[in-house]
Design a protein around this motif. Structure first.
Motif, PDB file in Angstrom:
ATOM      1  N   ARG A  35       0.852  -1.195   0.000  1.00 34.84           N
ATOM      2  CA  ARG A  35       0.000   0.000   0.000  1.00 34.84           C
ATOM      3  C   ARG A  35       0.890   1.249   0.000  1.00 34.84           C
ATOM      4  O   ARG A  35       0.600   2.222  -0.685  1.00 34.84           O
ATOM      5  CB  ARG A  35      -0.933   0.008   1.207  1.00 34.84           C
ATOM      6  N   GLY A  36       1.977   1.206   0.747  1.00 35.85           N
ATOM      7  CA  GLY A  36       2.904   2.327   0.775  1.00 35.85           C
ATOM      8  C   GLY A  36       3.494   2.610  -0.600  1.00 35.85           C
ATOM      9  O   GLY A  36       3.643   3.770  -0.994  1.00 35.85           O
ATOM     10  N   GLU A  37       3.815   1.566  -1.337  1.00 41.37           N
ATOM     11  CA  GLU A  37       4.321   1.741  -2.698  1.00 41.37           C
ATOM     12  C   GLU A  37       3.275   2.411  -3.589  1.00 41.37           C
ATOM     13  O   GLU A  37       3.590   3.292  -4.383  1.00 41.37           O
ATOM     14  CB  GLU A  37       4.738   0.398  -3.303  1.00 41.37           C
ATOM     15  N   ALA A  38       2.020   1.992  -3.451  1.00 36.88           N
ATOM     16  CA  ALA A  38       0.943   2.598  -4.241  1.00 36.88           C
ATOM     17  C   ALA A  38       0.765   4.071  -3.848  1.00 36.88           C
ATOM     18  O   ALA A  38       0.561   4.929  -4.709  1.00 36.88           O
ATOM     19  CB  ALA A  38      -0.358   1.831  -4.038  1.00 36.88           C
ATOM     20  N   LEU A  39       0.866   4.367  -2.572  1.00 36.93           N
ATOM     21  CA  LEU A  39       0.754   5.748  -2.105  1.00 36.93           C
ATOM     22  C   LEU A  39       1.905   6.601  -2.635  1.00 36.93           C
ATOM     23  O   LEU A  39       1.706   7.741  -3.047  1.00 36.93           O
ATOM     24  CB  LEU A  39       0.727   5.788  -0.574  1.00 36.93           C
ATOM     25  N   LYS A  40       3.094   6.040  -2.639  1.00 34.42           N
ATOM     26  CA  LYS A  40       4.268   6.753  -3.155  1.00 34.42           C
ATOM     27  C   LYS A  40       4.076   7.096  -4.625  1.00 34.42           C
ATOM     28  O   LYS A  40       4.332   8.227  -5.055  1.00 34.42           O
ATOM     29  CB  LYS A  40       5.514   5.896  -2.963  1.00 34.42           C
ATOM     30  N   ARG A  41       3.601   6.132  -5.392  1.00 34.25           N
ATOM     31  CA  ARG A  41       3.348   6.390  -6.818  1.00 34.25           C
ATOM     32  C   ARG A  41       2.293   7.475  -7.002  1.00 34.25           C
ATOM     33  O   ARG A  41       2.417   8.339  -7.870  1.00 34.25           O
ATOM     34  CB  ARG A  41       2.932   5.096  -7.531  1.00 34.25           C
ATOM     35  N   ARG A  42       1.244   7.451  -6.171  1.00 38.23           N
ATOM     36  CA  ARG A  42       0.185   8.463  -6.250  1.00 38.23           C
ATOM     37  C   ARG A  42       0.768   9.850  -5.980  1.00 38.23           C
ATOM     38  O   ARG A  42       0.478  10.807  -6.711  1.00 38.23           O
ATOM     39  CB  ARG A  42      -0.929   8.142  -5.244  1.00 38.23           C
ATOM     40  N   CYS A  43       1.598   9.972  -4.966  1.00 36.19           N
ATOM     41  CA  CYS A  43       2.221  11.258  -4.645  1.00 36.19           C
ATOM     42  C   CYS A  43       3.098  11.741  -5.797  1.00 36.19           C
ATOM     43  O   CYS A  43       3.077  12.926  -6.142  1.00 36.19           O
ATOM     44  CB  CYS A  43       3.037  11.156  -3.358  1.00 36.19           C
ATOM     45  N   GLU A  44       3.849  10.841  -6.402  1.00 36.52           N
ATOM     46  CA  GLU A  44       4.709  11.207  -7.526  1.00 36.52           C
ATOM     47  C   GLU A  44       3.884  11.736  -8.701  1.00 36.52           C
ATOM     48  O   GLU A  44       4.234  12.734  -9.321  1.00 36.52           O
ATOM     49  CB  GLU A  44       5.557  10.012  -7.968  1.00 36.52           C
ATOM     50  N   VAL A  45       2.764  11.081  -9.003  1.00 35.01           N
ATOM     51  CA  VAL A  45       1.894  11.514 -10.097  1.00 35.01           C
ATOM     52  C   VAL A  45       1.345  12.908  -9.806  1.00 35.01           C
ATOM     53  O   VAL A  45       1.369  13.790 -10.665  1.00 35.01           O
ATOM     54  CB  VAL A  45       0.738  10.507 -10.313  1.00 35.01           C
TER      55      VAL A  45
END
Length: 83
Positions: free
Chosen positions: A44-54
Motif C-alpha cells: 500500500r505504501g508503494e501505491a501511495l508513493k506512486r500516487r504522490c509522484e503523479v
C-alpha cells in the motif's frame, strides 16, 4: 493487494496520501507489525508513493513562472523549466 485498495489510492489527495504513507513508514520502522501485515502495508505504501509522484508531476506541469520586463513589471507567464 486488492484492486479496490489501489482504486482508493488513486482517489486520494496528495496531503492524504502522504499522511497515510508517513503512518505506514512509522509502523514498519516500529517493527511490531506481523510479517503478513508488513507486506500488505508495504505494498500500500508503494501505491501511495506512486500516487504522490503523479500528483507532484501534475502540479509541476501547471506551475508557470512570471515574466517581467526591464522595469520589473509583469509581462506574462511562461512554462516553468523544471529539470
Amino acid at each position: 493487494m486488492a484492486d479496490n485498495t489501489v482504486t482508493d489510492v488513486k482517489q486520494l489527495s496528495f496531503e492524504r496520501a502522504i499522511e497515510e504513507l508517513e503512518s505506514i513508514v512509522k509502523r514498519l520502522e516500529d517493527g511490531k507489525v506481523p510479517l503478513e501485515e508488513s507486506v500488505a502495508i508495504y505494498e500500500r505504501g508503494e501505491a501511495l508513493k506512486r500516487r504522490c509522484e503523479v500528483l507532484l508531476r501534475q502540479a509541476e506541469a501547471r506551475v508557470e513562472k512570471i515574466t517581467t520586463d526591464a522595469g520589473g513589471r509583469a509581462t506574462g507567464t511562461a512554462p516553468l523549466d523544471v529539470q
